[in-house]
Design a protein around this motif. Structure first.
Motif, mmCIF file in Angstrom:
data_model
loop_
_atom_site.group_PDB
_atom_site.id
_atom_site.type_symbol
_atom_site.label_atom_id
_atom_site.label_comp_id
_atom_site.label_asym_id
_atom_site.label_seq_id
_atom_site.Cartn_x
_atom_site.Cartn_y
_atom_site.Cartn_z
ATOM 1 N N GLN A 154 16.805 46.407 28.614
ATOM 2 C CA GLN A 154 16.682 47.866 28.569
ATOM 3 C C GLN A 154 17.667 48.404 27.523
ATOM 4 O OE1 GLN A 154 17.276 48.788 32.855
ATOM 5 N NE2 GLN A 154 15.213 49.592 32.816
ATOM 6 N N TRP A 155 17.232 48.810 26.303
ATOM 7 C CA TRP A 155 15.867 48.778 25.835
ATOM 8 C C TRP A 155 15.894 48.227 24.432
ATOM 9 C CZ3 TRP A 155 17.824 52.306 29.195
ATOM 10 C CH2 TRP A 155 17.113 52.538 30.371
ATOM 11 N N LYS A 156 15.769 46.918 24.329
ATOM 12 C CA LYS A 156 15.807 46.200 23.061
ATOM 13 C C LYS A 156 15.274 44.796 23.309
ATOM 14 C CE LYS A 156 20.169 46.978 22.651
ATOM 15 N NZ LYS A 156 20.332 47.784 23.871
ATOM 16 N N TRP A 157 15.067 44.046 22.228
ATOM 17 C CA TRP A 157 14.619 42.665 22.341
ATOM 18 C C TRP A 157 15.687 41.722 21.810
ATOM 19 C CZ3 TRP A 157 10.425 41.388 25.042
ATOM 20 C CH2 TRP A 157 9.457 42.361 25.257
ATOM 21 N N GLY A 158 15.864 40.592 22.482
ATOM 22 C CA GLY A 158 16.745 39.543 22.001
ATOM 23 C C GLY A 158 15.913 38.352 21.566
ATOM 24 N N TYR A 159 16.196 37.806 20.398
ATOM 25 C CA TYR A 159 15.445 36.669 19.864
ATOM 26 C C TYR A 159 16.368 35.474 19.692
ATOM 27 C CZ TYR A 159 12.048 40.324 18.734
ATOM 28 O OH TYR A 159 11.173 41.370 18.807
ATOM 29 N N TYR A 252 3.618 45.182 13.671
ATOM 30 C CA TYR A 252 4.369 45.966 14.648
ATOM 31 C C TYR A 252 3.711 45.923 16.025
ATOM 32 C CZ TYR A 252 6.457 47.876 10.403
ATOM 33 O OH TYR A 252 7.089 48.001 9.196
ATOM 34 N N GLY A 253 4.553 46.007 17.021
ATOM 35 C CA GLY A 253 4.094 46.108 18.400
ATOM 36 C C GLY A 253 5.119 46.871 19.209
ATOM 37 N N GLN A 254 4.920 46.905 20.514
ATOM 38 C CA GLN A 254 5.839 47.616 21.399
ATOM 39 C C GLN A 254 5.860 46.939 22.756
ATOM 40 O OE1 GLN A 254 3.980 51.566 20.897
ATOM 41 N NE2 GLN A 254 6.002 52.338 20.357
ATOM 42 N N CYS A 255 6.875 47.248 23.529
ATOM 43 C CA CYS A 255 6.867 46.834 24.921
ATOM 44 C C CYS A 255 5.694 47.533 25.599
ATOM 45 C CB CYS A 255 8.175 47.219 25.605
ATOM 46 S SG CYS A 255 8.179 46.890 27.387
ATOM 47 N N ALA A 256 4.819 46.746 26.233
ATOM 48 C CA ALA A 256 3.610 47.309 26.823
ATOM 49 C C ALA A 256 3.711 47.435 28.343
ATOM 50 C CB ALA A 256 2.405 46.441 26.455
ATOM 51 N N GLU A 257 4.922 47.398 28.862
ATOM 52 C CA GLU A 257 5.145 47.570 30.296
ATOM 53 C C GLU A 257 6.126 48.720 30.496
ATOM 54 O OE1 GLU A 257 4.251 46.580 34.188
ATOM 55 O OE2 GLU A 257 3.578 45.426 32.458
ATOM 56 N N LEU A 258 5.793 49.652 31.369
ATOM 57 C CA LEU A 258 6.663 50.801 31.597
ATOM 58 C C LEU A 258 7.965 50.302 32.219
ATOM 59 C CD1 LEU A 258 6.963 53.837 31.399
ATOM 60 C CD2 LEU A 258 5.963 54.037 33.678
ATOM 61 N N CYS A 259 9.041 50.270 31.411
ATOM 62 C CA CYS A 259 10.268 49.589 31.818
ATOM 63 C C CYS A 259 11.442 50.532 32.015
ATOM 64 C CB CYS A 259 10.624 48.521 30.777
ATOM 65 S SG CYS A 259 10.843 49.173 29.103
ATOM 66 N N GLY A 260 11.211 51.843 32.033
ATOM 67 C CA GLY A 260 12.309 52.774 32.248
ATOM 68 C C GLY A 260 12.254 53.936 31.283
ATOM 69 N N ALA A 264 9.874 53.945 25.366
ATOM 70 C CA ALA A 264 9.274 54.225 24.057
ATOM 71 C C ALA A 264 10.168 53.806 22.900
ATOM 72 C CB ALA A 264 8.953 55.720 23.936
ATOM 73 N N TYR A 265 11.376 53.337 23.208
ATOM 74 C CA TYR A 265 12.340 53.054 22.146
ATOM 75 C C TYR A 265 12.668 51.569 22.019
ATOM 76 C CZ TYR A 265 13.010 58.083 22.500
ATOM 77 O OH TYR A 265 12.796 59.441 22.531
ATOM 78 N N MET A 266 11.734 50.684 22.346
ATOM 79 C CA MET A 266 11.967 49.248 22.132
ATOM 80 C C MET A 266 10.781 48.621 21.405
ATOM 81 S SD MET A 266 11.909 47.692 26.036
ATOM 82 C CE MET A 266 12.090 46.028 25.416
ATOM 83 N N PRO A 267 10.633 48.966 20.121
ATOM 84 C CA PRO A 267 9.514 48.438 19.336
ATOM 85 C C PRO A 267 9.714 46.962 18.968
ATOM 86 C CG PRO A 267 10.960 49.689 17.917
ATOM 87 C CD PRO A 267 11.504 49.845 19.321
#
Length: 401
Positions: A154-159, A252-260, A264-267
């Motif tokens: 919440q709310w970012k991606w780790g790679y 481009y994509g986005q988180c497709a699960e309502l996570c909080g 809308a801010y974790m592309p």
């Protein structure tokens, strides 16, 4: 006829209200038109298009197969719809009572029963076979050239690059701070609005990329439409998917699960590059990782920790807590925070390592001991927080165990 006092006044008042409402509506349309003209949006290659009605242009075989299945199902369902309703409306019109039509009087027909059982069975088999082939193919993650773990926060991606060229590379991908500022100000700009990140996921073209998904806090979902992939990221579980991009570019994509609240801010931004460019990128990342490698037992001066902490805060914390440290909405302020000001430094270390139960503050264990020590020292001695306290990496390392 008797005259009713006030009737004419009330009628005039009603018309005046309608005219006033009409003026407000016209003013609203004018302002909307001006806003539209001031933000002329164009198609985003690899992302959404203006007035897009169809699926994204595919850049993987799986996405192309999915699109073919979509059209096939659409044509079959459309043909069934036209056939069934065409016959029904023709029968209603041709055999209507006003023309003297007499209803037929018959009972069961074995032939009709067989026909309307066999034909739907053939249609279902014809739809199921190619669909099953695609589903099996998109689940086959074996023999991957690269394996990358995508962790939802919440709310970012780790790679984390686990296998293949680039093994050992790890990074966080966060919405670009300038786009968050545009959103907070209500002034959207650019074709890639809310899709720009600081660290895109970089992969080589024409290589099979296995994506392992999991999450740190709540359920997220990793989705890139141009690749035809969407895989949930669930805390405590691992799922996987794969893609092989056939064209160099940005997708481009986005988180497709309502996570909080910050959903809308974790592309997701995937940069597909040539094999040569990927090798150069990997070498650059490894060099940067070596430069950043810190000895957790090193004793830092407060000045050096403050300088390092400012960079860590800007990259990871400012999006929620604001550059001013004042927070926003449910996000707590750090400026004047009792936890930050507390002489017991372990309290703030615990928050960064383990997060908080309300899910508003995720755990930041992916940061190094030095980065956590630096950002804590920075917050304890910035803004109005003048505690004079310094946290060393060794303290974080001890708390992490």
């Amino acid at each position: 006829m008797s005259y009713v006092p006030g009737f004419a006044v009330r009628t005039f008042g009603s018309w005046a209200q309608r005219l006033s409402s009409l003026r407000r509506q016209l003013a609203g349309w004018v302002l909307f038109s001006i806003a539209q003209a001031s933000w002329a949006v164009g198609d985003l290659p690899g992302g959404p298009a203006v007035r897009q009605l169809d699926l994204h242009p595919p850049v993987t075989r799986i996405a192309a197969e999915q699109q073919w299945l979509h059209y096939m199902m659409l044509y079959i369902c459309g043909a069934i719809f036209l056939g069934v309703f065409g016959v029904m409306f023709y029968a209603i019109f041709k055999h209507r009572k006003s023309k003297g039509a007499k209803p037929a009087d018959f009972h069961e027909s074995t032939t009709v029963e067989i026909i309307w059982t066999v034909i739907p069975f053939i249609i279902v088999i014809g739809m199921a076979l190619p669909a099953t082939k695609v589903v099996v193919a998109q689940k086959d993650t074996t023999n991957a050239d690269l394996t990358i773990k995508a962790t939802g926060y919440q709310w970012k991606w780790g790679y984390d690059y686990l296998k293949g060229e680039g093994e050992g590379i790890s990074m966080l991908s966060t919405l670009d701070a300038s786009h968050r500022a545009l959103s907070d100000a209500g002034t959207p700009q650019g074709d890639n609005y809310l899709l720009k990140v600081d660290n895109p996921l970089v992969v080589p073209v024409d290589r099979k990329i296995r994506i392992i998904t999991t999450a740190n806090d709540v359920i997220h979902s990793f989705m890139v439409p141009a690749f035809g992939i969407k895989q949930d990221a669930i805390p405590g579980f691992v799922r996987d998917t794969w893609f092989r991009a056939e064209k160099v570019g940005d997708y481009y994509g986005q988180c497709a699960e309502l996570c909080g609240k910050e959903h809308a801010y974790m592309p997701i931004h995937v940069k597909v590059v040539t094999a040569e460019d990927y090798a150069a990128w990997v070498a650059e990342q490894h060099k940067a990782m070596q430069a950043k490698a810190d000895d957790p037992n090193k004793v830092w001066t407060q000045e050096d920790l403050m300088a390092r902490g400012e960079k860590v805060y800007a990259a990871n914390c400012a999006a929620c807590h604001q550059a001013s440290g004042k927070g926003a909405g449910a996000i707590k302020a750090l400026d004047g925070s009792p936890v930050v000001l507390d002489a017991d430094q372990g309290k703030q270390i615990n928050v960064l390592l383990n997060g908080q139960n309300n899910n508003m503050m995720p755990a930041w264990r992916q940061l190094s001991d030095t980065e956590i020590a630096a950002v804590i020292t920075y917050t304890k001695n910035h803004w109005s927080n003048k505690t004079g306290q310094t946290v060393q990496p060794a303290e974080v390392m001890a708390a992490r165990k």
